[in-house]
Design a protein around this motif. Sequence first.
Motif, PDB file in Angstrom:
ATOM      1  N   UNK A   1       0.847  -1.195   0.000  1.00 30.25           N
ATOM      2  CA  UNK A   1       0.000   0.000   0.000  1.00 30.25           C
ATOM      3  C   UNK A   1       0.880   1.242   0.000  1.00 30.25           C
ATOM      4  N   UNK A   2       0.375   2.301  -0.642  1.00 27.78           N
ATOM      5  CA  UNK A   2       1.079   3.571  -0.605  1.00 27.78           C
ATOM      6  C   UNK A   2       2.089   3.752  -1.713  1.00 27.78           C
ATOM      7  N   UNK A   3       2.940   4.757  -1.547  1.00 33.94           N
ATOM      8  CA  UNK A   3       3.805   5.223  -2.629  1.00 33.94           C
ATOM      9  C   UNK A   3       4.640   4.109  -3.256  1.00 33.94           C
ATOM     10  N   UNK A   4       4.707   4.159  -4.573  1.00 30.43           N
ATOM     11  CA  UNK A   4       5.535   3.235  -5.337  1.00 30.43           C
ATOM     12  C   UNK A   4       6.902   3.898  -5.575  1.00 30.43           C
ATOM     13  N   UNK A   5       7.801   3.167  -6.213  1.00 32.08           N
ATOM     14  CA  UNK A   5       9.150   3.670  -6.464  1.00 32.08           C
ATOM     15  C   UNK A   5       9.126   4.957  -7.292  1.00 32.08           C
TER      16      UNK A   5
END
Length: 283
Positions: free
Chosen positions: A11-15
């Motif tokens: 969950x949340x920000x990807x690279x």
Amino acid sequence: MALTIEVARHAGVCYGVERALTLAAEAARESRGPVRTLGPLIHNPLVVSELEHAGVTVADRVEEVDAGTVIIRAHGVVPQVVDRAERLGLTVLDATCPYVKKVHMAAEKLVREGYQLIVVGESGHPEVEGIMGHADERARVVSTPADLDAIELSRKVGVVVQTTQTVGALSSIVSALLSRTSELRVINTICAATQERQDSAAELAARVDVMIVVGGKNSGNTRRLAQICQMGCAHTHHIEDSSELEASWFTGVEHIGVTAGASTPAAHIDRAVEKIRALTEAR
């Protein structure tokens, strides 16, 4: 049974988003002139507001910037935008997600090899517009198999996909194309991080009483997460900020699930979890 709050495994920000945010923060600290992003850096109004407080503001067009640094948003842009910025003497900082750049290269390759390009995605979405900028005049955007009915297809058709689309959407369009063209080349450019978040959200939603999806309502990948969660959990709520949470959503429930789109920082997830705890601790 005690109430439990569970955050999805992925969950949340990807690279790509993490990289864009890091580049923007560095530019805010180190650049001597003004720093602007060409369009919102990512699809998260809270993050865009936080960047503005840090000195990174938004310009809708290159022509609005007369000096300093322009940051290319994570979704990418058409090549001509970068060319215009450089001709204007601006410092260009490219925060395009590396996985989006792979779609650009795949689109260029298919066009170069003589394929009519089909882009599976949302027409008008910034990422899709950037992809189309790396194609030719025969390229078309489709979001459902029905969209193919309005297109005169060539003998050779190539397909790329907006990185945040679902495998189901791609599969349905590929199936429809199989009987309509004699040569079909598909390059699956769905980002692995997107698939991981969708799979984790679906698995969690099937086990909880209430599902909270945190992220921008203008974010395509976050909206898709909410749709996926809704299929597994009827009591799914998509919020941008923890202030939107309501105590009534958690009345009589024992297991609460939380997930977030790829443009949602960990701090925003943490705030949502803390607010849920505060709303339910008096029960």
